[in-house]
Design an enzyme around this catalytic site. Structure first.
Site, PDB file in Angstrom:
ATOM      1  N   GLY A  16       0.810  -1.211   0.000  1.00 24.40           N
ATOM      2  CA  GLY A  16       0.000   0.000   0.000  1.00 24.40           C
ATOM      3  C   GLY A  16       0.842   1.260   0.000  1.00 24.40           C
ATOM      4  O   GLY A  16       0.647   2.154  -0.841  1.00 24.40           O
ATOM      5  N   VAL A  80       6.773   4.276  14.613  1.00 26.99           N
ATOM      6  CA  VAL A  80       5.814   5.308  15.031  1.00 26.99           C
ATOM      7  C   VAL A  80       5.336   5.020  16.446  1.00 26.99           C
ATOM      8  O   VAL A  80       4.997   3.888  16.788  1.00 26.99           O
ATOM      9  CB  VAL A  80       4.614   5.344  14.056  1.00 26.99           C
ATOM     10  CG1 VAL A  80       3.527   6.267  14.586  1.00 26.99           C
ATOM     11  CG2 VAL A  80       5.075   5.785  12.672  1.00 26.99           C
ATOM     12  N   GLU A 172      -1.037 -22.944   1.857  1.00 27.63           N
ATOM     13  CA  GLU A 172       0.282 -22.978   1.234  1.00 27.63           C
ATOM     14  C   GLU A 172       1.341 -23.519   2.194  1.00 27.63           C
ATOM     15  O   GLU A 172       2.206 -24.301   1.809  1.00 27.63           O
ATOM     16  CB  GLU A 172       0.647 -21.578   0.716  1.00 27.63           C
ATOM     17  CG  GLU A 172      -0.295 -21.181  -0.425  1.00 27.63           C
ATOM     18  CD  GLU A 172      -0.003 -19.824  -1.044  1.00 27.63           C
ATOM     19  OE1 GLU A 172      -0.176 -19.690  -2.258  1.00 27.63           O
ATOM     20  OE2 GLU A 172       0.372 -18.900  -0.296  1.00 27.63           O
ATOM     21  N   ASP A 301      -4.638  -3.337   5.119  1.00 32.23           N
ATOM     22  CA  ASP A 301      -5.124  -4.152   6.229  1.00 32.23           C
ATOM     23  C   ASP A 301      -5.435  -3.354   7.486  1.00 32.23           C
ATOM     24  O   ASP A 301      -6.026  -3.894   8.421  1.00 32.23           O
ATOM     25  CB  ASP A 301      -4.083  -5.228   6.592  1.00 32.23           C
ATOM     26  CG  ASP A 301      -3.964  -6.293   5.524  1.00 32.23           C
ATOM     27  OD1 ASP A 301      -4.762  -6.264   4.571  1.00 32.23           O
ATOM     28  OD2 ASP A 301      -3.082  -7.157   5.641  1.00 32.23           O
TER      29      ASP A 301
END
Lengths: 432, 432
Positions: A16, A80, A172, A301
C-alpha cells in the site's frame, strides 16, 4: 526563501505505502516514507522462506533502493509511537518528529489470537522475515530432535505439525511442510523417516480457502490430501500449548504449531484516537480518509471499508495497492483544487493459492483455473511481480533447482537456541 | 548378531570435519558427525554476507544434505558438553551420549579479545552466520541513524567504521565496507552522503596481510587506500566501548567497530583435560593425535602443530582440510593393522585475499599475483570451491549483479532492535 511544498508522509513500505509513493510521482509534493523495517517484503512468498525454499533476500528489498531515483522522497527507518493530529506530526520512538500536510497510514496487520495472546509463543504466525526464519527454525529443529530421541511418543509429537487456519497462507504452508518432509528431507536421516511426518490443517469453516469458488476449495482440499496433509474442517481450536493443541474435545500432541487463522490491524486506532472494529481496523470514509481528519488516509489491512456492493475489501496485497493509489489520487486532486468526492472502488482481480509444487487454484471470477496449468500461471505471476531482475532470476533458479532435485537451498537453522530433546543412551547403536 | 563396526565420531562439520568424513568413504566404519549448527559454512565468503553482497543461504549448506548418500554416516545436531576419555563417550548438552572408538575434534575457533571479553558487545567478530547478520545490521543501521540525526558529531561517529586487525578477514571487510558506502548506498540517502563514510583499518603489525609476501602487503595497502580505507599500522587498541576506540593515545569516535584481530580455540582442552597453548589450542602429536589419547585427533584451528620446517600451520580452511584427511588416513591405517608413525605434513597451497571488487592478492609461493587478474582467479576459485551447482550459479549471479549495477541484494536489517538516534526536530525541513 521558497514556499514549503505540500508534505506527504507515508507510514509503511508495504504494497500500500509503496504504491501511494509511486502514484505520487511527478506531483508537486515532498514525501517522507517511514517504516520500522528497512525492507519491502513480498509477503505472498513468505511461506516459502518459512519452509526453506527461498532465502530471505530473495523476497525483500531495501525500501530506499526502490525509491533511490525519487529525489523528492526521503526514507526513514523508524517506529511510530504516536500521531499528533492537531499539530499534524508523526512522532517516532527515538523522538524524531515528522510533520505532514497529508498522511497515509499503510501499516498493515499482525496475526491475532482471538483473545489468546498467550498462544503466540507456541504457535507463531507468519508476517515478517523474522517470523519466517523462526518458523523455519522450528520446523527443521523438530526433525533434528526427532532424529536424536529414542522415545517413540516424543518422536511422534516432534513429527506432528499443525497449521491452524486454512486460508491461502495456511493452505500454502501445510502443502509446503508436507513437501519439505516428503521430498527435501528424504534420505537424510538415519533413525526417522521424514516422510512419516503428519501435517494437520485445522479450519473452523467447512471448507478450505473460504474466499474462493467452492469447486476450487474442493480441488485444493483434494490436492492437500494427495500431498499427505490431514485436513480437518469445522474444528475450532480451544487450547494451544508447547505440547500440542486441543480442538473439538480432541487432544493432538504436536511440538510444532503454526498460526494462520487471523489478523489484527497495527495500532493506528490508538495513534489516532479513532474508532476501530474488533480487528483494530479504522472505519474509513468512502475516499479512505479518517472521519473528522480528511488529511489522514488509512489503507490496506489497517482499514475497513465496505465496497459498493456491500462486500468487504479483502486483506490482500492488491487491495492495499489499489488503496494506496487511490489515497495518492485524492491528494493530487485536492492539490489541483478539485474537492469533488472520490469514493474508492475496489476491483477484485483474482485470488491465487498454491498447493505444493505442481498444483494451484486461481479464481479470477471470469476464469477459474486449477491444477498444473494454474501452478505455472501462479509461478510466472509471482516472478513477474518481484521487484527487480536479480530477484526474478534468483527465485526462478531456486524454484528450478527444487523442481529438478527436490533440494531446498535455504535450510538454515539460525538465530535462537536449539530445542532440547530427550536424552539418548547410545546414539550410534540405535540404528541397529 | 553382527560385530560392532569401528565407530568414528567427528565433532564439527566445517572444512576439517567434512574432509575427514569424505576421506573415510568406503572404510569399514560407522561415522557420527556432531555439530551444533545444522549447516556447513563456507567461511572465506562470510565477510560478503556481513557486507550485504551475498545472502546467508548462498554460503551455507545443511550438513546432512552433503552427507545424504553416505548411509554409514549419522549426523546429529547437538552441542558437546564434555568428553569422557575413559569411557570413550562424547556427551551432548541434551544428555545424549555418543560412544566412539576413534574421535576427531574439528571444532574450530571463535574470535578472542586478548583478555578484554567486555569488548565483544561493542566490537563483534565474524565467525558464524549470526555474526555476519549482526555486523550487517550494525553497518546498515549506522547509515540509517546518521540519516535521521541532525547532530553533526553524532553523524560523524555513526559514519565512522573501524575494523581492528588487518589479516585477510580485516582487509576484506574494510574494503567491502568502503565499497558498500561508496557504491551500493550511493544516491539513496537525502541528508547524508554515504561516500563520506570513513573506514579505519587498525593493525598492530607494520603491514597488512602479515602472512603474505611483503610486495603483496604493500599492494594490498595501496588498493585499500584507493578504496578510501584509512590504514593505520603499528597501532595497538587499548580501549573499545560503545562510542569508539582508543589506540596509540588517540581517541576515535566510531559507532561501528568490528573485531578481526585474534581467535581462541573452542574448548577442546577443557573437554579433554589436556594441555593447551594461550590461544586454547591443543598441542597435538605429529600424527595429530592427543598426547596420551592416541584414539583422539584434534585438527584445524583447535590444534597447534609445528610443521617439519618449524613454521606453524596457519589457521586457514585448507590446513583444516588437510588435517581432516590425515586423521582419517591414520584411522584407516590402524584398522588395516598398520601402526607405523604417520606424521602430518602440511602443504601450503597458497594465500588469497581480495580488496574490493577489482583487486586481490594471491601468494602461491611459486607464483604471486595481484590486481585484476588476481581478482578473477580469486572469484573463480571461490565459486569452484562452493558445495553445489545451485550455489555456484547463485553466487555468480549475485556477483555479476553487483559488478554491473553496484547494488547489493542482501541489504536486510533483520533480528534485533534498531539503534536509537538522537531526536530530530523537523525531519522534512532538514533537507533544505
Amino acid at each position: 526563501m521558497t514556499t514549503q511544498k505540500h508534505r506527504v508522509v507515508i507510514v509503511g513500505g508495504g504494497f500500500g505505502g509503496l504504491s501511494a509513493a509511486m502514484e505520487l510521482k511527478g506531483a508537486d509534493v515532498e514525501i517522507t516514507l517511514v517504516d520500522r523495517r528497512n525492507h519491502h517484503l513480498f509477503q505472498p512468498l513468505l511461506y516459502q522462506v518459512a519452509t526453506a525454499a527461498l532465502s530471505t533476500s530473495e523476497i525483500a528489498w531495501p525500501i530506499r533502493t526502490i525509491l533511490r531515483d525519487r529525489r523528492e522522497v526521503r526514507t526513514i527507518l523508524g517506529t511510530v509511537m504516536d500521531i499528533d493530529t492537531g499539530a499534524r506530526q508523526v512522532r517516532l520512538e527515538d523522538g524524531t518528529v515528522v510533520p505532514y500536510d497529508s498522511l497515509i497510514l499503510a501499516t498493515g496487520a499482525r496475526h491475532a489470537y482471538f483473545g489468546h495472546d498467550e498462544w503466540e509463543a507456541d504457535a507463531p504466525g507468519l508476517k515478517t522475515l523474522e517470523d519466517a526464519t523462526t518458523i523455519r527454525r522450528k520446523l527443521l529443529e523438530a526433525f533434528e530432535a526427532a532424529e536424536r530421541t529414542l522415545d517413540p511418543h516424543q518422536r511422534a509429537a516432534l513429527m506432528t505439525f499443525v497449521v491452524i487456519g486454512a486460508g491461502p497462507t495456511g493452505v500454502e504452508l501445510a502443502g509446503a511442510i508436507s513437501e519439505l518432509a516428503r521430498a527435501a528431507l528424504r534420505d537424510e536421516f538415519r533413525t526417522i523417516d521424514p516422510r512419516e511426518a503428519r501435517v494437520h490443517l485445522i479450519e473452523g469453516a467447512d471448507r478450505v480457502l473460504l474466499n474462493f469458488d467452492k469447486d476450487l476449495s474442493a480441488y485444493a482440499e483434494e490436492a492437500l490430501k494427495r500431498l499427505g496433509v490431514i485436513v480437518e474442517l469445522g474444528e475450532n481450536v480451544s487450547e494451544v500449548d508447547k505440547d500440542g493443541v486441543t480442538y473439538g474435545g480432541k487432544r493432538l500432541e504436536a511440538k510444532t504449531v503454526i498460526w494462520a487463522a487471523g489478523v489484527q490491524a497495527s495500532p493506528v486506532a490508538k495513534w489516532l484516537g479513532a474508532e476501530a472494529d474488533r480487528a483494530g481496523r479504522i472505519k474509513v470514509e468512502p475516499d479512505l480518509s479518517v472521519p473528522g481528519n480528511p488529511e489522514i488516509f488509512v489503507i490496506g489491512d489497517a482499514a475497513t471499508i465496505a465496497a459498493p456492493d456491500g462486500k468487504p475489501v479483502p486483506g490482500i496485497g492488491d487491495a492495499a495497492k489499489q488503496g494506496g493509489r487511490h489515497a495518492a489520487k485524492v491528494i493530487k486532486a485536492r492539490l489541483a483544487g478539485d474537492t469533488a468526492p472520490m469514493p474508492f472502488r475496489y476491483k477484485h482481480l483474482g485470488s491465487l493459492a498454491t498447493i505444493g509444487k505442481r498444483a494451484a487454484v486461481i479464481d479470477f471470477g471470469w476464469l477459474k483455473l486449477k491444477g498444473r496449468l494454474a501452478w505455472w500461471v501462479w509461478g510466472l505471476a509471482h516472478i513477474y511481480f518481484l521487484i527487480d531482475a536479480k530477484n526474478r532470476f534468483s527465485v526462478a533458479l531456486s524454484w528450478l533447482w527444487i523442481y529438478l532435485t527436490g533440494r531446498r537451498s535455504a535450510r538454515l537453522i539460525t538465530q535462537g537456541p536449539a530445542e532440547k530433546a530427550a536424552p539418548l543412551k547410545e546414539v550410534t547403536k540405535a540404528e541397529g
